[in-house]
Write an enzyme that holds these catalytic residues in place. Structure first.
Site, PDB file in Angstrom:
ATOM      1  N   THR A 282     -55.321  70.597   0.358  1.00 47.73           N
ATOM      2  CA  THR A 282     -55.857  71.650   1.111  1.00 47.73           C
ATOM      3  C   THR A 282     -54.959  72.286  -0.302  1.00 47.73           C
ATOM      4  OG1 THR A 282     -55.231  71.652   3.273  1.00 47.73           O
ATOM      5  CG2 THR A 282     -54.567  73.121   3.057  1.00 47.73           C
ATOM      6  N   PHE A 284     -53.524  76.322  -0.923  1.00 49.60           N
ATOM      7  CA  PHE A 284     -52.602  77.954  -0.162  1.00 49.60           C
ATOM      8  C   PHE A 284     -52.887  78.326  -1.379  1.00 49.60           C
ATOM      9  CE2 PHE A 284     -51.459  73.926   2.329  1.00 49.60           C
ATOM     10  CZ  PHE A 284     -51.392  74.352   3.514  1.00 49.60           C
TER      11      PHE A 284
END
Length: 380
Positions: A282, A284
């Protein structure tokens, strides 16, 4: 009698040579136009004039098909001419330089306040620690918009928001928050995400009736969940899901979250890896209410809107090609209340101080609506 193909091809080559010579002559004339506009301060792009000229050119053709062909060809020639003019004139008003300020470093200390959504054990917290270290004041809130609001109001210096997952794609609503709260991306942190199945110690798979997680967590575990007759419940955060399972103490409930969340909330790891991809990551973004970027930044993020018309997006993306700027991602969302119009979010390699980046941005800014530089940051 049909003419020999080789003869026809020779004639085409002659025509093509003449076209090349004429295009080069036209570019020389475009340079003269650029010099005039540079001296007078006039804008390069005059959409109304180009539309009128394309109409006149189409009228010169002998058939409807040829008219459309001529207009398509000249639309691209005009687009190329504009890109050439932008490169000649450059950012004469220093518009790009005036939008953001360059910094050697960002000042981070024990007093720095950083907001993230979720509770300890959330992947966002892991991203925060990876980027800022342990020595900052962490503020955990319930939702992504709470993070954006705190940063916009100056109650937090920075915020950490998930924007994209390598398996599940872009995180819904994050780009909208950046726009609504006028936040800037100043950094990026990638976290390897290993989604685990967590439950109360002693839980058997046969006990499970409900699984809790963030929508992205559920999506990343889709293949595992497909043959399970479990109720799926979306939560604000994966770690919040783990905390709920702990607090409820119900063996019929499980959560999809990190192994760190399991340790923090005393849960058993029933399955150590639910995501199909071992490289599930992921991305960010670190956001601020200040328009700043680091001197060594290597990625730029922008947004703009376009009408749903043939060739509009192509002409905009051509600015990257012409300036040898490498685009890394593009995302589009429909504009609320404006049928068939879209907002595009584009990431590309470069720094706001690069002349090629400035040339590309000047052209894109002139030819789009609601243009905004979202940030310039260091990408891993």
């Amino acid at each position: 009698m049909i003419q020999d193909l080789s003869v026809t091809r020779e004639e085409i080559d002659k025509v093509d040579k003449e076209i090349v010579e004429l295009i080069e002559k036209r570019m020389d004339l475009a340079l003269e136009v650029a010099k005039y506009k540079m001296s007078t301060g006039k804008p390069i792009y005059d959409r109304q004039r180009e539309l009128e000229k394309l109409e006149r050119l189409g009228e010169m053709a002998s058939s409807e098909f040829n008219a459309k062909s001529v207009q398509e060809l000249f639309s691209q020639i005009m687009s190329v001419s504009r890109r050439y003019q932008y490169s000649v004139i450059g950012d004469r008003e220093k518009v790009i330089d005036g939008m953001f300020s360059q910094k050697e470093t960002f000042e981070i200390s024990a007093d720095t306040k950083v907001a993230y959504a979720g509770v300890p054990g959330a992947f966002a917290e892991m991203a925060m620690v990876d980027y800022f270290g342990e020595n900052v004041e962490a503020i955990n809130v319930k939702e992504f918009r709470d993070v954006a609001n705190l940063v916009a109001e100056g109650k937090a210096d920075y915020g950490v928001l998930p924007i994209e997952n390598s398996s599940a794609g872009f995180v819904n609503g994050i780009y909208d928050l950046l726009d609504r709260y006028q936040l800037s991306i100043i950094g990026e942190q990638k976290v390897k995400v290993n989604q685990c199945l967590l439950g109360i110690p002693g839980t058997e798979l046969s006990d499970i009736k409900t699984v809790f997680s963030h929508p992205q967590g559920l999506m990343q575990a889709r293949e595992y969940l497909e043959d399970k007759d479990w109720k799926e419940v979306s939560m604000n955060n994966t770690a919040v899901s783990a905390k709920k399972v702990h607090d409820d103490g119900d063996k019929s409930q499980v959560a999809i979250a990190s192994e760190r969340a399991a340790k923090l909330y005393g849960l058993a790891v029933l399955n150590p890896m639910l995501n199909v991809s071992e490289n599930n990551t992921t991305r960010f973004v670190i956001v601020s209410n200040k328009k700043e970027y680091l001197k060594n930044a290597n990625k730029v993020s922008i947004s703009f809107s376009l009408p749903h018309k043939s060739g509009t997006l192509y002409n905009i993306l051509a600015h990257f090609i012409f300036n040898n700027v490498n685009m890394t991602s593009i995302e589009s969302i429909p504009l609320s209340g404006r049928q068939w119009e879209y907002c595009f979010f584009v990431d590309f390699e470069g720094n706001l101080s690069d002349s090629a980046v400035k040339n590309a941005l000047k052209g894109i800014m002139a030819e789009t609506e609601e243009f905004r530089i979202l940030g310039c940051f260091v990408s891993e």
